[in-house]
Design an enzyme around this catalytic site. Structure first.
Site, PDB file in Angstrom:
ATOM      1  N   HIS A   2       5.561   4.784 -19.894  1.00 33.69           N
ATOM      2  CA  HIS A   2       4.370   4.170 -19.302  1.00 33.69           C
ATOM      3  C   HIS A   2       4.243   4.733 -17.890  1.00 33.69           C
ATOM      4  CE1 HIS A   2       1.588   1.521 -17.504  1.00 33.69           C
ATOM      5  NE2 HIS A   2       2.489   0.825 -16.831  1.00 33.69           N
ATOM      6  N   ASN A  45      -2.134   4.325 -13.030  1.00 34.31           N
ATOM      7  CA  ASN A  45      -1.574   3.420 -14.041  1.00 34.31           C
ATOM      8  C   ASN A  45      -2.726   2.844 -14.865  1.00 34.31           C
ATOM      9  OD1 ASN A  45      -0.470   1.300 -15.481  1.00 34.31           O
ATOM     10  ND2 ASN A  45       0.751   0.497 -13.779  1.00 34.31           N
ATOM     11  N   CYS A  91       1.088  -3.907 -19.571  1.00 31.63           N
ATOM     12  CA  CYS A  91       1.441  -2.476 -19.594  1.00 31.63           C
ATOM     13  C   CYS A  91       2.330  -2.098 -20.777  1.00 31.63           C
ATOM     14  CB  CYS A  91       2.111  -2.075 -18.289  1.00 31.63           C
ATOM     15  SG  CYS A  91       1.026  -2.258 -16.870  1.00 31.63           S
TER      16      CYS A  91
HETATM   17  N1  ACO Z   1      -1.390   2.389   1.915  1.00 30.63           N
HETATM   18  C1  ACO Z   1      -0.697   2.360   3.059  1.00 30.63           C
HETATM   19  N2  ACO Z   1       0.269   1.450   3.295  1.00 30.63           N
HETATM   20  C2  ACO Z   1       0.531   0.564   2.315  1.00 30.63           C
HETATM   21  C3  ACO Z   1      -0.155   0.541   1.115  1.00 30.63           C
HETATM   22  C4  ACO Z   1      -1.162   1.505   0.919  1.00 30.63           C
HETATM   23  N3  ACO Z   1      -1.880   1.577  -0.217  1.00 30.63           N
HETATM   24  N4  ACO Z   1       0.327  -0.461   0.338  1.00 30.63           N
HETATM   25  C5  ACO Z   1       1.296  -1.046   1.055  1.00 30.63           C
HETATM   26  N5  ACO Z   1       1.425  -0.444   2.242  1.00 30.63           N
HETATM   27  C6  ACO Z   1       2.332  -0.759   3.321  1.00 30.63           C
HETATM   28  C7  ACO Z   1       2.827  -2.181   3.268  1.00 30.63           C
HETATM   29  O1  ACO Z   1       1.896  -3.061   3.860  1.00 30.63           O
HETATM   30  C8  ACO Z   1       4.103  -2.071   4.053  1.00 30.63           C
HETATM   31  O2  ACO Z   1       3.791  -2.092   5.416  1.00 30.63           O
HETATM   32  P1  ACO Z   1       4.735  -2.873   6.467  1.00 30.63           P
HETATM   33  O3  ACO Z   1       6.078  -2.192   6.370  1.00 30.63           O
HETATM   34  O4  ACO Z   1       4.042  -2.668   7.753  1.00 30.63           O
HETATM   35  O5  ACO Z   1       4.761  -4.295   5.983  1.00 30.63           O
HETATM   36  C9  ACO Z   1       4.631  -0.674   3.710  1.00 30.63           C
HETATM   37  O6  ACO Z   1       3.505   0.039   3.190  1.00 30.63           O
HETATM   38  C10 ACO Z   1       5.729  -0.683   2.670  1.00 30.63           C
HETATM   39  O7  ACO Z   1       5.366  -1.535   1.599  1.00 30.63           O
HETATM   40  P2  ACO Z   1       6.274  -1.728   0.349  1.00 30.63           P
HETATM   41  O8  ACO Z   1       5.619  -2.694  -0.571  1.00 30.63           O
HETATM   42  O9  ACO Z   1       7.680  -1.999   0.777  1.00 30.63           O
HETATM   43  O10 ACO Z   1       6.222  -0.257  -0.256  1.00 30.63           O
HETATM   44  P3  ACO Z   1       6.981   0.308  -1.493  1.00 30.63           P
HETATM   45  O11 ACO Z   1       7.749   1.501  -1.109  1.00 30.63           O
HETATM   46  O12 ACO Z   1       7.702  -0.759  -2.270  1.00 30.63           O
HETATM   47  O13 ACO Z   1       5.796   0.822  -2.399  1.00 30.63           O
HETATM   48  C11 ACO Z   1       4.622   0.160  -4.380  1.00 30.63           C
HETATM   49  C12 ACO Z   1       4.852  -0.103  -2.907  1.00 30.63           C
HETATM   50  C13 ACO Z   1       4.084   1.555  -4.541  1.00 30.63           C
HETATM   51  C14 ACO Z   1       3.619  -0.856  -4.902  1.00 30.63           C
HETATM   52  C15 ACO Z   1       5.976   0.028  -5.111  1.00 30.63           C
HETATM   53  O14 ACO Z   1       6.616  -1.171  -4.788  1.00 30.63           O
HETATM   54  C16 ACO Z   1       5.814   0.093  -6.604  1.00 30.63           C
HETATM   55  O15 ACO Z   1       5.443   1.097  -7.129  1.00 30.63           O
HETATM   56  N6  ACO Z   1       6.162  -0.978  -7.290  1.00 30.63           N
HETATM   57  C17 ACO Z   1       6.014  -1.003  -8.730  1.00 30.63           C
HETATM   58  C18 ACO Z   1       4.728  -1.603  -8.992  1.00 30.63           C
HETATM   59  C19 ACO Z   1       4.036  -1.059 -10.171  1.00 30.63           C
HETATM   60  O16 ACO Z   1       4.166   0.072 -10.582  1.00 30.63           O
HETATM   61  N7  ACO Z   1       3.240  -1.926 -10.740  1.00 30.63           N
HETATM   62  C20 ACO Z   1       2.417  -1.556 -11.815  1.00 30.63           C
HETATM   63  C21 ACO Z   1       2.403  -2.576 -12.849  1.00 30.63           C
HETATM   64  S1  ACO Z   1       3.978  -2.817 -13.545  1.00 30.63           S
HETATM   65  C22 ACO Z   1       4.293  -1.453 -14.287  1.00 30.63           C
HETATM   66  O17 ACO Z   1       3.404  -0.811 -14.766  1.00 30.63           O
HETATM   67  C23 ACO Z   1       5.705  -1.021 -14.382  1.00 30.63           C
END
Ligand code: ACO
Length: 325
Positions: free
Chosen positions: A252, A282, A115
């Site tokens: 980004h 993304n 990224c």
């Molecule tokens: N739909 C519904 N529920 C979901 C989904 C989905 N698509 N994905 C995860 N969940 C659930 C999980 O299973 C979890 O359930 P549980 O509590 O029963 O176990 C709950 O939602 C919470 O999950 P978390 O992972 O804690 O959710 P979070 O608030 O952290 O959001 C996310 C997840 C959006 C991936 C976040 O962590 C994030 O944005 N991280 C950065 C990742 C990123 O942007 N990566 C891209 C590449 S790196 C970059 O470009 C910077």
């Protein structure tokens, strides 16, 4: 030795026709429009058609950037393609784009910083231009992340989209100055200790497969806010500028909550952040030039504006750059 500064002479981009909405995704995995919008800000993403490759997307973005710059493929000395989703293991997808646009001179290569790839590629092209080793360069970010997603994994497949963006850089005589057009400063970092937080579980040497993207979302989120904020502070510090000197922040486009977290931490007003994550998702290395193109076309980013770009990606890699448009 004479010194040149790298001026952005044109921007172009391309998004595949097919749009995949959150509602579409909810019929594929256990998710909802509400969850995706609330946690990421994403409403839809573009997906490459069957047979449409990273080189195809990159070629369209490159041609659009050349047109915007009023230059031809034959004027280019260098292509750097930032991508983590090449058409083939080799040759470099940049050489395929070189052939597609009809460029039969100079040199072309791929760069993989995931990224952060566009910032790495921009800084690399700037070095070639600064030393007079290239006069005109195409810097492209192009990705088909749809090909490395596990479409049964709701924690990752909702986040990414396909697309391409490109800029034409032209060398102008003289070192970069604060008031003059050009890349003023860039800062690159990586730390391989975190490679297992965001990676693809396949590759030619290790598994002889393409693999799927795997991510520890929470931890990536935390590192993203800290490292991105740090790299913005670093380029501002190095240049003696402050947040108020910057006209536009083009981050980004990973997640709306990351953008907001960084803005809050550094006191960046919401109105000066260009965001396309809702429409594009993304798109990894393509996201910054795609967002720059949107904001240049709708008249927000103008010639003479000071633009700060930043990213964090797998590796981790991260960085920021300051450009006078
Ligand atoms: N739909 C519904 N529920 C979901 C989904 C989905 N698509 N994905 C995860 N969940 C659930 C999980 O299973 C979890 O359930 P549980 O509590 O029963 O176990 C709950 O939602 C919470 O999950 P978390 O992972 O804690 O959710 P979070 O608030 O952290 O959001 C996310 C997840 C959006 C991936 C976040 O962590 C994030 O944005 N991280 C950065 C990742 C990123 O942007 N990566 C891209 C590449 S790196 C970059 O470009 C910077």
């Amino acid at each position: 030795m004479s010194r040149f500064r790298s001026v952005i002479a044109g921007i172009g981009s391309y998004l595949p026709e097919k749009i995949l909405t959150n509602k579409d995704l909810a019929s594929m995995v256990d998710t909802s429009d509400e969850w995706i919008k609330q946690r990421t800000g994403i409403k839809q993403r573009h997906i490459a058609a069957k047979g449409e490759t990273t080189a195809d997307l990159g070629t369209k973005a490159a041609n659009a950037a050349l047109k915007a710059a009023g230059l031809e493929a034959g004027d280019m000395d260098l292509i750097i393609l930032a991508t983590a989703t090449p058409d083939l293991t080799f040759p470099a997808t940049a050489t395929l784009i070189q052939a597609n646009i009809g460029m039969v001179r100079g040199f072309a290569f791929d760069l993989n910083a995931v990224c952060s790839g566009f910032i790495y590629a921009l800084a690399t092209a700037d070095s070639f231009i600064a030393r007079g080793q290239a006069r005109n360069a195409l810097v492209i970010g192009a990705e088909t992340f749809s090909r490395i997603l596990d479409w049964e994994d709701r924690t990752t497949c909702v986040l990414f989209g396909d697309g391409a963006g490109a800029v034409v850089l032209t060398g102008e005589p003289g070192a970069p100055g604060m008031g003059e057009r050009g890349i003023i400063h860039s800062y690159l970092r990586s730390d391989g200790r975190f490679s297992d937080l965001l990676y693809v579980d396949g590759g030619p040497s290790k598994t002889q497969t393409v693999g799927h993207l795997r991510m520890s979302g929470n931890q990536v989120f935390r590192h993203a806010i800290t490292n991105i904020s740090g790299s913005i502070a670093k380029v501002l510090d190095d240049t003696g500028l402050t947040v108020t000197d910057v006209d536009w922040f083009v981050p980004h486009q990973a997640n709306q909550r990351i953008l907001e977290g960084v803005s809050r931490r550094l006191g960046i007003p919401e109105g000066r952040v260009i965001t396309t994550v809702a429409e594009h998702g993304n798109t990894s290395a393509a996201s910054i030039p795609l967002a720059m193109d949107v904001a240049a076309k709708d008249g927000r980013i103008k010639t003479g504006d000071l633009v700060l770009i930043e990213a964090l990606g797998g590796g981790f890699t991260w960085g920021a750059a300051l450009v006078r448009m």
